[in-house]
Design an enzyme around this catalytic site. Structure first.
Site, PDB file in Angstrom:
ATOM      1  CG  ASP A   8      -3.728  16.707  11.423  1.00 36.22           C
ATOM      2  OD1 ASP A   8      -2.584  17.179  11.625  1.00 36.22           O
ATOM      3  OD2 ASP A   8      -4.228  15.815  12.146  1.00 36.22           O
ATOM      4  CB  CYS A  63      -1.710  13.602  11.150  1.00 34.29           C
ATOM      5  SG  CYS A  63      -1.477  11.843  11.439  1.00 34.29           S
ATOM      6  CB  THR A  65       0.475   9.498  15.540  1.00 33.74           C
ATOM      7  OG1 THR A  65      -0.646   9.306  14.653  1.00 33.74           O
ATOM      8  CG2 THR A  65      -0.010   9.784  16.958  1.00 33.74           C
ATOM      9  CG  HIS A  96      14.621  -3.039   1.048  1.00 33.91           C
ATOM     10  ND1 HIS A  96      14.876  -4.035   1.953  1.00 33.91           N
ATOM     11  CD2 HIS A  96      15.803  -2.791   0.414  1.00 33.91           C
ATOM     12  CE1 HIS A  96      16.159  -4.383   1.877  1.00 33.91           C
ATOM     13  NE2 HIS A  96      16.735  -3.636   0.963  1.00 33.91           N
ATOM     14  CG  HIS A 132      14.975  -5.485  -3.044  1.00 35.87           C
ATOM     15  ND1 HIS A 132      16.245  -4.973  -2.951  1.00 35.87           N
ATOM     16  CD2 HIS A 132      14.871  -6.393  -2.042  1.00 35.87           C
ATOM     17  CE1 HIS A 132      16.885  -5.547  -1.938  1.00 35.87           C
ATOM     18  NE2 HIS A 132      16.072  -6.412  -1.386  1.00 35.87           N
TER      19      HIS A 132
HETATM   20  C1  RB5 Z   1      -5.398  15.003  15.865  1.00 36.72           C
HETATM   21  O1  RB5 Z   1      -5.674  15.261  17.199  1.00 36.72           O
HETATM   22  C2  RB5 Z   1      -4.749  13.618  15.727  1.00 36.72           C
HETATM   23  O2  RB5 Z   1      -5.682  12.621  16.014  1.00 36.72           O
HETATM   24  C3  RB5 Z   1      -4.166  13.426  14.348  1.00 36.72           C
HETATM   25  O3  RB5 Z   1      -3.263  14.444  14.066  1.00 36.72           O
HETATM   26  C4  RB5 Z   1      -3.400  12.135  14.101  1.00 36.72           C
HETATM   27  O4  RB5 Z   1      -2.453  11.913  15.109  1.00 36.72           O
HETATM   28  C5  RB5 Z   1      -4.205  10.930  13.804  1.00 36.72           C
HETATM   29  O5  RB5 Z   1      -3.674   9.850  13.478  1.00 36.72           O
END
Ligand code: RB5
Length: 143
Positions: A8, A63, A65, A96, A132
């Site tokens: 993103d 993204c 996180t 794994h 596994h």
């Molecule tokens: C974007 O602001 C953020 O929400 C996205 O990049 C991500 O972290 C969502 O899981």
């Protein structure tokens, strides 16, 4: 290897950094998802990766996180996406879990750490130990 990267807007810079590193290391890359810093929904980027993955060896989803995009990617039965913050996690994700998609958080790991994680993922080998393999097969079982 052929690697498709999806992100993103929050992860554009990290995606560009990884593409540069991957190309320098001799890999072929494809980019999907955000094209600018304009807001771009991470589920859409994951959907684009899922469409492109059959023509690639591995995928990378990024993204802010790494959480949202990996949740969406894992809705696809053919995808085993692993959100990794360390090289050990990346190694284990391949060994794994036979993960075929690496998920990273651009606001969680620094660029050098992201590259170290990516390298560990790409050199990782899926385990040939029967228990596994059986567990990975169970991951694909219908709920
Ligand atoms: C974007 O602001 C953020 O929400 C996205 O990049 C991500 O972290 C969502 O899981």
């Amino acid at each position: 290897m052929k690697i498709v990267l999806a992100s993103d807007h929050a992860a554009l810079d990290l995606r560009a950094y990884l593409v540069e590193k991957l190309v320098m290391a001799g890999h072929d890359t494809t980019e999907v998802g955000a094209l600018s810093t304009d807001a771009y929904d991470y589920p859409d980027a994951a959907d684009e990766l899922a469409n492109a993955l059959p023509n690639h060896d591995f995928g990378i989803v990024i993204c802010g996180t790494g959480i949202g995009i990996s949740i969406r990617a894992n809705r696809y039965p053919q995808i085993r996406a692993a959100l990794c913050t360390t090289e050990y996690m990346a190694e284990m994700a391949r060994e794994h879990n036979d993960a075929n998609v690496l998920a990273l958080g651009a606001r969680v790991v620094g660029t050098e750490q992201a590259w170290a994680i990516t390298k560990a993922f790409l050199v990782g080998k899926s385990s040939e130990v029967p228990r596994h393999i059986a567990r990975v097969e169970k991951l694909g079982r219908p709920i």
